[in-house]
Design a protein around this motif. Structure first.
Motif, PDB file in Angstrom:
ATOM      1  N   THR A 194       0.830  -1.412  -0.066  1.00 41.73           N
ATOM      2  CA  THR A 194      -0.219   0.165   0.003  1.00 41.73           C
ATOM      3  C   THR A 194       0.367   1.315  -0.288  1.00 41.73           C
ATOM      4  OG1 THR A 194      -0.083   0.378   2.874  1.00 41.73           O
ATOM      5  CG2 THR A 194      -1.973  -0.968   1.346  1.00 41.73           C
ATOM      6  N   TRP A 195       0.649   2.299  -0.550  1.00 38.41           N
ATOM      7  CA  TRP A 195       0.996   3.683  -1.015  1.00 38.41           C
ATOM      8  C   TRP A 195       0.226   4.677   0.006  1.00 38.41           C
ATOM      9  CZ3 TRP A 195       3.429   3.539  -6.270  1.00 38.41           C
ATOM     10  CH2 TRP A 195       4.583   1.929  -6.211  1.00 38.41           C
ATOM     11  N   ALA A 196       0.671   5.097   1.129  1.00 40.48           N
ATOM     12  CA  ALA A 196       0.134   6.155   1.742  1.00 40.48           C
ATOM     13  C   ALA A 196      -0.507   6.745   0.729  1.00 40.48           C
ATOM     14  CB  ALA A 196       0.384   7.333   2.743  1.00 40.48           C
ATOM     15  N   ILE A 197      -1.861   7.479   0.770  1.00 36.71           N
ATOM     16  CA  ILE A 197      -2.285   9.295  -0.142  1.00 36.71           C
ATOM     17  C   ILE A 197      -2.219  10.287   0.952  1.00 36.71           C
ATOM     18  CG2 ILE A 197      -3.943  10.384  -0.911  1.00 36.71           C
ATOM     19  CD1 ILE A 197      -4.736   7.438  -2.341  1.00 36.71           C
ATOM     20  N   ALA A 198      -1.210  11.422   0.615  1.00 40.86           N
ATOM     21  CA  ALA A 198      -1.664  12.704   1.779  1.00 40.86           C
ATOM     22  C   ALA A 198      -2.874  14.097   1.427  1.00 40.86           C
ATOM     23  CB  ALA A 198      -0.396  14.061   0.692  1.00 40.86           C
ATOM     24  N   GLY A 199      -3.038  13.653   3.267  1.00 39.02           N
ATOM     25  CA  GLY A 199      -4.617  13.914   2.787  1.00 39.02           C
ATOM     26  C   GLY A 199      -4.266  15.770   2.699  1.00 39.02           C
ATOM     27  N   ARG A 200      -5.076  16.424   2.793  1.00 37.48           N
ATOM     28  CA  ARG A 200      -5.263  18.369   2.021  1.00 37.48           C
ATOM     29  C   ARG A 200      -3.846  19.060   2.873  1.00 37.48           C
ATOM     30  NH1 ARG A 200      -6.712  21.083  -1.396  1.00 37.48           N
ATOM     31  NH2 ARG A 200      -7.060  23.329  -0.959  1.00 37.48           N
ATOM     32  N   TYR A 201      -4.438  18.974   4.156  1.00 38.02           N
ATOM     33  CA  TYR A 201      -3.800  19.483   5.534  1.00 38.02           C
ATOM     34  C   TYR A 201      -2.977  18.433   6.477  1.00 38.02           C
ATOM     35  CZ  TYR A 201      -7.571  22.523   4.890  1.00 38.02           C
ATOM     36  OH  TYR A 201      -8.370  23.036   3.756  1.00 38.02           O
TER      37      TYR A 201
END
Length: 368
Positions: free
Chosen positions: A361-368
């Motif tokens: 799995t590759w993390a997806i950065a949140g908006r903040y």
């Protein structure tokens, strides 16, 4: 995309795979990067990371020699800084607290090109004052309104705007930025005519401003839709973002670009509520829903299934009577998002698929 969708995208063992999931295929990403390398000198390539939001996918860009990037949020710029990127343009108006955070970031990262847009004199004055207090120079691009009407200074006012910015001693004007995502003309020749109609007007202003500055200014223009056009101007930095993953919307509307689909939605049938209708776990919390429902996803293996409505976690489709009896609850489907950029933002991570298996799995950065 491969002629055999199943062999390319289906996963052999999905018993431990939750749905809906967002799948990413590194081999397809690599293929898209190779196509970009053949089209443009990477020294004038500044891809937007708002689509991908992932360290691993950014690293894949770095691995092929991409060194300049564009982003939309401070979180995305932090992601780039963590990976050692030294040339970052935040293509979004910064005001209030976000402006202060950005200037602190500039202060804490000397030697890094941390740049932002300006299109408001009052905001520029505030930035200049903050920068003066921090004893820093802030590199800025003037944002140009190319007709989208979202942000930017209209072309007729650019020269005056530039002159006013010259009064602000702590802002360093690096160039111009323009995004024309509203241009949706499918035929490339006709799309080019639309772009030329305003870009030639901008070039007249650019000539005047560069004579005043006594130097060449950077021009960062366009997105995926106008990339093939600005690519032909050797002084323009091009900024597509979707090319890494591609989506069904651009597949239909930008036929001259043949990128591979690298992000796929995995979903399951959860109910057969009424005759000829099925329900999937692909609600509007799982896929970008700003477009009409028939333009939110595409199921290549079931293109005759008609979307009727979405709610929270649910998607109801109408299926042919001849198929309904044979459809099973739990049956799996693979879909291509119509607009991948905001679809990615719904998910905490990508499921990484290699050789028809989920490997990571590759993390997806949140908006903040």
């Amino acid at each position: 995309m491969s002629d055999n969708f199943k062999d390319t995208y289906h996963i052999k063992d999905t018993s431990k795979l939750a749905s809906p999931s967002l799948l990413v295929y590194p081999d397809m990403v690599k293929s898209n990067l190779e196509k970009i390398k053949k089209q443009i000198d990477l020294n004038r390539f500044r891809p937007h990371i708002k689509t991908i939001k992932s360290k691993e996918l950014i690293q894949m860009q770095l691995n092929v020699g991409i060194r300049k990037f564009k982003c939309a949020t401070l979180k995305e710029s932090s992601l780039l800084l963590e990976l050692g990127v030294k040339d970052i343009l935040i293509a979004y108006p910064l005001i209030a607290y976000q402006m202060e955070q950005f200037l602190d970031m500039v202060k804490q990262n000397p030697g890094i090109k941390l740049q932002c847009l300006v299109d408001s004199i009052s905001a520029a004055q505030s930035m200049d004052q903050f920068a003066k207090e921090l004893e820093i120079m802030v590199p800025v691009y003037i944002d140009v309104n190319l007709g989208m009407g979202r942000t930017g200074v209209i072309i007729q006012n650019l020269e005056d705007f530039y002159d006013e910015l010259l009064n602000l001693n702590n802002l360093d004007i690096k160039g111009f930025h323009g995004y024309d995502g509203h241009i949706r003309v499918i035929d490339l020749a006709d799309r080019t005519k639309v772009v030329e109609s305003y870009f030639q007007e901008f070039l007249k202003v650019l000539k005047i401003v560069e004579e005043k500055a006594n130097e060449k200014l950077i021009c960062a223009f366009g997105g995926s839709n106008t990339f093939p056009i600005y690519m032909n101007y050797p002084f323009v930095e091009c900024s597509p973002g979707t090319f890494m993953l591609w989506d069904w919307g651009y597949h239909e509307n930008l036929p001259e670009q043949s990128f591979d689909f690298a992000a796929i939605l995995f979903t399951r049938i959860i109910s057969k509520p009424t005759i000829n209708h099925i329900c999937l776990d692909l609600g509007y919390k799982s896929v970008a829903s700003e477009s009409p429902i028939e333009q939110r996803f595409h199921f290549p293996e079931h293109s005759n299934w008609i979307p009727k409505f979405q709610s929270e976690e649910h998607l109801v489709l109408e299926v042919p009577a001849s198929e309904w009896e044979g459809i099973q609850v739990g049956q799996e489907l693979y879909g291509i998002p119509y607009h991948v950029c905001p679809t990615v933002a719904w998910y905490p991570f990508y499921q990484v698929v290699e050789h028809q298996e989920v490997k990571n799995t590759w993390a997806i950065a949140g908006r903040y």
